[in-house]
Design an enzyme around this catalytic site. Sequence first.
Site, PDB file in Angstrom:
ATOM      1  N   THR A   1       0.820  -1.210   0.000  1.00  0.00           N
ATOM      2  CA  THR A   1       0.000   0.000   0.000  1.00  0.00           C
ATOM      3  C   THR A   1       0.851   1.255   0.000  1.00  0.00           C
ATOM      4  O   THR A   1       0.494   2.255  -0.640  1.00  0.00           O
ATOM      5  CB  THR A   1      -0.942   0.000   1.212  1.00  0.00           C
ATOM      6  OG1 THR A   1      -1.734  -1.189   1.193  1.00  0.00           O
ATOM      7  CG2 THR A   1      -1.868   1.201   1.196  1.00  0.00           C
ATOM      8  N   TYR A   2       1.975   1.222   0.715  1.00  0.00           N
ATOM      9  CA  TYR A   2       2.812   2.415   0.759  1.00  0.00           C
ATOM     10  C   TYR A   2       3.304   2.794  -0.633  1.00  0.00           C
ATOM     11  O   TYR A   2       3.134   3.937  -1.077  1.00  0.00           O
ATOM     12  CB  TYR A   2       4.009   2.205   1.691  1.00  0.00           C
ATOM     13  CG  TYR A   2       4.929   3.408   1.719  1.00  0.00           C
ATOM     14  CD1 TYR A   2       4.486   4.629   2.214  1.00  0.00           C
ATOM     15  CD2 TYR A   2       6.238   3.332   1.240  1.00  0.00           C
ATOM     16  CE1 TYR A   2       5.316   5.745   2.237  1.00  0.00           C
ATOM     17  CE2 TYR A   2       7.070   4.432   1.256  1.00  0.00           C
ATOM     18  CZ  TYR A   2       6.604   5.642   1.758  1.00  0.00           C
ATOM     19  OH  TYR A   2       7.427   6.742   1.768  1.00  0.00           O
ATOM     20  N   GLY A   3       3.917   1.855  -1.355  1.00  0.00           N
ATOM     21  CA  GLY A   3       4.410   2.153  -2.692  1.00  0.00           C
ATOM     22  C   GLY A   3       3.302   2.576  -3.638  1.00  0.00           C
ATOM     23  O   GLY A   3       3.448   3.530  -4.405  1.00  0.00           O
TER      24      GLY A   3
END
Length: 326
Positions: free
Chosen positions: A140-142
């Site tokens: 999710t971060y990327g």
Amino acid sequence: MSSSTLFLTGGSGYVGRNLIRRLCGDGHTVHALVRSDAAATTVQALGAQAVRGDLLDPGIAQAMSGCAAVVHAAADTDHRNASPTQWRTNVEGTRNVLTAARAAGVPVAIVISSESALTDGTPLCSAKEDQPYPARAPGTYGASKAEAERVALSLSTPQFAVKVLRPRFIWGRDNTTAMPYLLEAVRSGRFAWIDGGDYLTSATHVDNVCEAVSCALQRGAGGRIYHVTDGAPVPFRRLISAQLQAYGEEVPQKKVPRGVLRAIVTVDDMLRALRLPLRAPMTRQEFASSAVEVTLDDSRARRELGYRPVVTLEAGIAQLKQQAYG
């Protein structure tokens, strides 16, 4: 940019605190967005003026009125977070901050992004800014950082220049993000070098991030992404070992094959897909950030922003030793 009033998000965070020190030191007046009393106390102690609000509050446009630029440094950087809150903070927060800035007539916005927008778990070697986003983000971060970049660039106009900075592996004094977790892993005996740790990595000292922001406030084009690094890549093991030694820690010797970790992150993917509360020791996002070569070409920032690193690896390590031992 001559001394002016700047609006900063994420001011109480690691990068934000250092930006306040640098920008106030350069003579700017900094208005820092805060959500809590603790955050207000932090930014005020550093010389900024606290502005109560939230990334998702449409009313923050009023607080930006008269500012010469917005520096958007706020983000949820948790590499283990897969909840909708991270997407909301990183994507919708960016959209709201920049939309508010444009509505307030702010002419320039600097967005602090991350190389994680480009990673997918395979080596990324001397990547330039036009490297395509991965077909499948590792987490999710990327994914949220890539989408936040798309949002930021889409909002750039001739009257509102949005410039995106992509540092990699921000490190240095006062590090309250990666370093506490790294030290805890070493002290607990859980840390191991992946395939020996000799693959190359780019890194960006926090003072070099601040220098890039200063350069981008004065130069560069809207609608552009700029990679920011310390210069030539270094072996991952050298970078981490030097920091551990600066804190007085013995460098671990334990190693783990990369193939074993690939299997672990596959298990983590399965646990997430099944919505089980269990988690593997490493996520695919963490693997993509630390298990393979990730190196960036920062020649565009040098050419268009006039950026040059102001802190070398050796100087940064000396700062850490001074912090650790007074």
